[in-house]
Design a protein around this motif. Structure first.
Motif, PDB file in Angstrom:
ATOM      1  N   ILE A 175      56.248   8.999 -18.005  1.00 38.83           N
ATOM      2  CA  ILE A 175      56.702   8.202 -18.992  1.00 38.83           C
ATOM      3  C   ILE A 175      55.267   8.232 -20.311  1.00 38.83           C
ATOM      4  N   GLY A 176      56.140   7.808 -21.965  1.00 34.57           N
ATOM      5  CA  GLY A 176      54.937   7.520 -22.395  1.00 34.57           C
ATOM      6  C   GLY A 176      53.695   6.376 -22.418  1.00 34.57           C
ATOM      7  N   ARG A 177      52.239   7.322 -22.382  1.00 35.68           N
ATOM      8  CA  ARG A 177      51.261   5.867 -22.595  1.00 35.68           C
ATOM      9  C   ARG A 177      50.817   5.184 -23.860  1.00 35.68           C
ATOM     10  N   ARG A 178      51.646   5.507 -24.734  1.00 36.03           N
ATOM     11  CA  ARG A 178      51.273   4.540 -26.029  1.00 36.03           C
ATOM     12  C   ARG A 178      51.917   3.768 -26.622  1.00 36.03           C
ATOM     13  N   MET A 179      52.745   3.572 -28.267  1.00 32.24           N
ATOM     14  CA  MET A 179      53.681   2.638 -28.052  1.00 32.24           C
ATOM     15  C   MET A 179      55.282   3.042 -27.695  1.00 32.24           C
ATOM     16  N   GLU A 180      55.296   4.403 -27.022  1.00 27.31           N
ATOM     17  CA  GLU A 180      56.600   3.902 -26.354  1.00 27.31           C
ATOM     18  C   GLU A 180      56.938   3.399 -25.156  1.00 27.31           C
ATOM     19  N   PHE A 181      55.443   3.265 -24.180  1.00 24.50           N
ATOM     20  CA  PHE A 181      55.262   2.921 -23.012  1.00 24.50           C
ATOM     21  C   PHE A 181      55.842   1.244 -22.666  1.00 24.50           C
ATOM     22  N   ASP A 182      56.477   0.693 -23.446  1.00 26.86           N
ATOM     23  CA  ASP A 182      57.011  -0.924 -23.043  1.00 26.86           C
ATOM     24  C   ASP A 182      58.158  -1.059 -22.885  1.00 26.86           C
ATOM     25  N   THR A 183      58.785  -0.080 -23.600  1.00 32.29           N
ATOM     26  CA  THR A 183      60.586   0.286 -23.668  1.00 32.29           C
ATOM     27  C   THR A 183      60.475   1.406 -22.613  1.00 32.29           C
ATOM     28  N   GLU A 184      59.973   2.464 -22.029  1.00 33.62           N
ATOM     29  CA  GLU A 184      60.280   3.396 -21.654  1.00 33.62           C
ATOM     30  C   GLU A 184      60.319   2.929 -19.998  1.00 33.62           C
ATOM     31  N   ILE A 185      59.374   1.928 -19.391  1.00 33.48           N
ATOM     32  CA  ILE A 185      59.155   1.296 -18.413  1.00 33.48           C
ATOM     33  C   ILE A 185      60.111   1.241 -17.899  1.00 33.48           C
ATOM     34  N   LEU A 186      60.988   0.572 -18.557  1.00 26.89           N
ATOM     35  CA  LEU A 186      61.531  -0.486 -18.687  1.00 26.89           C
ATOM     36  C   LEU A 186      62.997   0.123 -18.272  1.00 26.89           C
ATOM     37  N   VAL A 187      63.548   0.583 -19.383  1.00 25.28           N
ATOM     38  CA  VAL A 187      64.553   2.149 -18.629  1.00 25.28           C
ATOM     39  C   VAL A 187      64.294   2.525 -17.435  1.00 25.28           C
ATOM     40  N   ARG A 188      63.457   2.472 -17.401  1.00 25.44           N
ATOM     41  CA  ARG A 188      63.329   3.841 -16.205  1.00 25.44           C
ATOM     42  C   ARG A 188      63.307   2.347 -14.473  1.00 25.44           C
ATOM     43  N   MET A 189      62.902   1.713 -14.818  1.00 25.14           N
ATOM     44  CA  MET A 189      63.036   0.834 -13.926  1.00 25.14           C
ATOM     45  C   MET A 189      64.523   0.317 -13.920  1.00 25.14           C
ATOM     46  N   HIS A 190      64.950   0.138 -14.381  1.00 25.40           N
ATOM     47  CA  HIS A 190      66.381   0.013 -14.403  1.00 25.40           C
ATOM     48  C   HIS A 190      67.120   0.869 -13.847  1.00 25.40           C
ATOM     49  N   TRP A 191      66.659   1.927 -14.421  1.00 24.31           N
ATOM     50  CA  TRP A 191      67.665   2.718 -13.462  1.00 24.31           C
ATOM     51  C   TRP A 191      67.241   2.882 -12.005  1.00 24.31           C
ATOM     52  N   GLN A 192      66.581   2.325 -11.800  1.00 26.34           N
ATOM     53  CA  GLN A 192      65.996   2.300 -10.270  1.00 26.34           C
ATOM     54  C   GLN A 192      66.797   1.543  -9.660  1.00 26.34           C
ATOM     55  N   GLY A 193      67.466   0.227 -10.701  1.00 17.02           N
ATOM     56  CA  GLY A 193      68.393  -0.269  -9.985  1.00 17.02           C
ATOM     57  C   GLY A 193      67.332  -1.890  -9.703  1.00 17.02           C
ATOM     58  N   VAL A 194      65.785  -2.214 -10.676  1.00 16.55           N
ATOM     59  CA  VAL A 194      65.972  -3.337 -10.907  1.00 16.55           C
ATOM     60  C   VAL A 194      65.973  -4.181 -11.765  1.00 16.55           C
ATOM     61  N   PRO A 195      66.468  -5.644 -11.115  1.00 16.96           N
ATOM     62  CA  PRO A 195      66.408  -6.665 -11.692  1.00 16.96           C
ATOM     63  C   PRO A 195      65.963  -6.971 -13.261  1.00 16.96           C
ATOM     64  N   PHE A 196      67.098  -7.653 -13.672  1.00 15.24           N
ATOM     65  CA  PHE A 196      66.154  -7.975 -15.505  1.00 15.24           C
ATOM     66  C   PHE A 196      66.103  -9.199 -15.809  1.00 15.24           C
TER      67      PHE A 196
END
Length: 251
Positions: A175-196
């Motif tokens: 997962i990107g460490r800079r400005m892309e982090f905020d978005t990328e970690i959410l998408v990957r958590m969503h893929w893993q089935g985490v509710p939002f």
């Protein structure tokens, strides 16, 4: 699940806003981990003084070199988990976010302990129009890459992480460490089935605010991230579509 929550502030050269930000965090009833992401000497000195003044409620974690917001947040989350916390509020250091809203984020997280609580900005007149409209490109890509509208705003830096699932997402992918982090970690958590769940929150752009967004570098990083996530969505699309169908039947 026991719910133990702390606030993490990633800091990179925001010496002038940190005192007020920290005061607001403490007033909300939260303890705090400040993560100094390789700041310059003036900011580092401010953070040292604040940590000493507010100990033991405030801990200062220092990265020797600037590694990016994502790296700073992950370092803070690992430290929070080591200390026995289950959840962490992320709030930015630049003064855009209303610390008075922390209590609402924490309350929603207690109601939904397995969920990622994402801030959805309510802007006032101070928001630059280019920033406001530019966000929609990322919103659309996130909705495509999750095949859902579950994530209303992936760019708001005010949120609550369930630490176990957040760190699992980080450890299972690059997962990107800079400005892309905020978005990328959410998408990957969503893929893993985490509710939002979504929490609306006021956002103000200070007229003299300091932004670390670098137009060319960060737009390139974000574009690469969207391409990476789109490829990942295509591979996962059967699972994502089956999950959507199962949810609809459950409703």
């Amino acid at each position: 699940m026991q719910h133990a929550i702390i606030t993490i502030i990633p800091v990179y050269n925001h010496p002038d806003t940190m005192s007020d930000m920290l005061r607001g965090v403490l007033a909300s009833g939260q303890d705090c981990i400040m993560v100094d992401d390789g700041s310059e000497a003036r900011c580092a000195a401010v953070l040292d003084a604040l940590a000493a003044e507010h100990a033991p409620r405030v801990e200062l974690l220092r990265l020797a070199q600037n590694q990016g917001k994502g790296a700073a947040m992950i370092a803070g989350m690992r430290r929070a988990q080591q200390r026995g916390f289950t959840h962490a509020v992320q709030i930015d250091a630049d003064g855009q976010h209303a610390t008075a809203d922390i209590a609402g984020f924490a309350a929603l997280s207690r109601q939904h302990p397995l969920a990622m609580v994402c801030g959805a900005p309510v802007y006032d007149h101070s928001v630059p129009k280019a920033r406001l409209y530019g966000r929609y490109a990322t919103h659309v890509w996130v909705w495509i890459n999750t095949l859902s509208l579950d994530i209303r705003d992936s760019m708001c830096g005010f949120r609550v992480y369930p630490l176990a699932s957040s760190l699992r997402a980080w450890d299972s992918a690059h997962i990107g460490r800079r400005m892309e982090f905020d978005t990328e970690i959410l998408v990957r958590m969503h893929w893993q089935g985490v509710p939002f769940v979504t929490q609306f929150t006021r956002v103000t752009y200070p007229q003299d605010g300091l932004s670390h967004f670098r137009m060319l570098r960060d737009n390139l990083l974000i574009s690469k991230m969207h391409a990476r996530l789109f490829a990942g969505m295509l591979l996962r699309s059967p699972v994502l579509l089956l999950r959507k169908l199962t949810r609809r039947r459950a409703v």
